[in-house]
Write a protein that holds these residues in place. Structure first.
Motif, PDB file in Angstrom:
ATOM      1  N   GLN A 105       0.824  -1.206   0.000  1.00 27.07           N
ATOM      2  CA  GLN A 105       0.000   0.000   0.000  1.00 27.07           C
ATOM      3  C   GLN A 105       0.858   1.256   0.000  1.00 27.07           C
ATOM      4  O   GLN A 105       1.908   1.300   0.643  1.00 27.07           O
ATOM      5  N   PRO A 106       0.403   2.313  -0.689  1.00 22.89           N
ATOM      6  CA  PRO A 106       1.139   3.577  -0.639  1.00 22.89           C
ATOM      7  C   PRO A 106       0.914   4.287   0.692  1.00 22.89           C
ATOM      8  O   PRO A 106      -0.065   4.018   1.394  1.00 22.89           O
ATOM      9  N   THR A 153      -0.323   9.481  -1.177  1.00 22.97           N
ATOM     10  CA  THR A 153       0.559   9.218  -2.311  1.00 22.97           C
ATOM     11  C   THR A 153      -0.006   8.049  -3.123  1.00 22.97           C
ATOM     12  O   THR A 153      -0.918   7.355  -2.663  1.00 22.97           O
ATOM     13  N   ASP A 167       2.356   6.405  -5.852  1.00 28.30           N
ATOM     14  CA  ASP A 167       3.473   5.669  -6.435  1.00 28.30           C
ATOM     15  C   ASP A 167       4.190   4.832  -5.383  1.00 28.30           C
ATOM     16  O   ASP A 167       4.530   5.332  -4.311  1.00 28.30           O
ATOM     17  N   VAL A 168       4.399   3.545  -5.679  1.00 27.41           N
ATOM     18  CA  VAL A 168       5.115   2.645  -4.769  1.00 27.41           C
ATOM     19  C   VAL A 168       6.235   1.961  -5.541  1.00 27.41           C
ATOM     20  O   VAL A 168       5.995   1.393  -6.605  1.00 27.41           O
ATOM     21  N   SER A 227       7.467   5.363  -1.345  1.00 31.94           N
ATOM     22  CA  SER A 227       6.104   5.691  -1.726  1.00 31.94           C
ATOM     23  C   SER A 227       6.133   7.162  -2.062  1.00 31.94           C
ATOM     24  O   SER A 227       6.290   8.001  -1.171  1.00 31.94           O
ATOM     25  N   SER A 228       6.074   7.462  -3.369  1.00 36.25           N
ATOM     26  CA  SER A 228       6.312   8.811  -3.894  1.00 36.25           C
ATOM     27  C   SER A 228       7.677   9.281  -3.405  1.00 36.25           C
ATOM     28  O   SER A 228       8.669   8.665  -3.722  1.00 36.25           O
TER      29      SER A 228
END
Length: 182
Positions: A106-107, A111, A113-114, A129-130
């Protein structure tokens, strides 16, 4: 491998240099294969399929190099730990596979992006994550790692048995700096 090997043949070399062919599913579709990591037990991970369409796969010692549960078109697997937990990606999402189940990482809240980098033998994953350096537990839940106040972005790159994370922070005034989170 020698020149008589067929395309898509995946092999494992042992410490003495002996080669063992890993069995692939009996399907003419599997014409491409590559290995990305192997653990001390001999479990190998990588991908198989065709050169244009491949899926993340795992081969336990003496087993068949077969797709992981939930792996689809252009999925990847990059890491496997001592207990056969595998790390990779499916449809742009970072995932871990354990005991026949795929868990999406999970991000961090706020956010999307992972990016997963590595996992240790306890199954803890590191990455980002970001712009946040992150660890994930076995359920895929993230924990942000602390960073200096002038940080633009950070990423965890490796994790050891005791949970120490190696990575970097990109700062506004000091550039990219190496970090060990303890």
């Amino acid at each position: 491998m020698n020149s008589t090997s067929t395309p898509g043949t995946v092999v494992r070399w042992d410490r003495s240099g002996n080669i063992t062919k890993l069995k692939s599913p009996d399907d003419p579709y599997y014409t491409y294969a590559e290995l990305r990591d192997v653990n001390d037990r001999g479990t190998a991970v990588g991908a198989n399929g065709t050169g244009e369409d491949w899926v993340a796969a795992l081969a336990p010692p003496g087993g068949t190099f077969a797709p992981l549960p939930g792996a689809r078109h252009k999925s990847t697997v990059t890491d496997v730990n001592a207990t056969d937990v595998a790390l990779g990606g499916v449809n742009g999402a970072a995932v871990r596979w354990e005991g026949g189940e795929m868990v999406r990482l999970q991000p961090v809240t706020g956010t999307v992006d992972v990016q997963a980098s590595a996992l240790n033998d306890a199954g803890t994953v590191v990455g980002s994550s970001s712009v946040n350096a992150v660890t994930w537990d076995a359920t895929g839940q993230p924990t942000k790692l602390s960073v200096p106040s002038d940080t633009r972005s950070a990423r965890g790159l490796a994790i050891n048995r005791s949970g120490q994370v190696l990575g970097y922070v990109d700062t506004w005034g000091r550039g990219r700096l190496p970090v060990v989170w303890r």
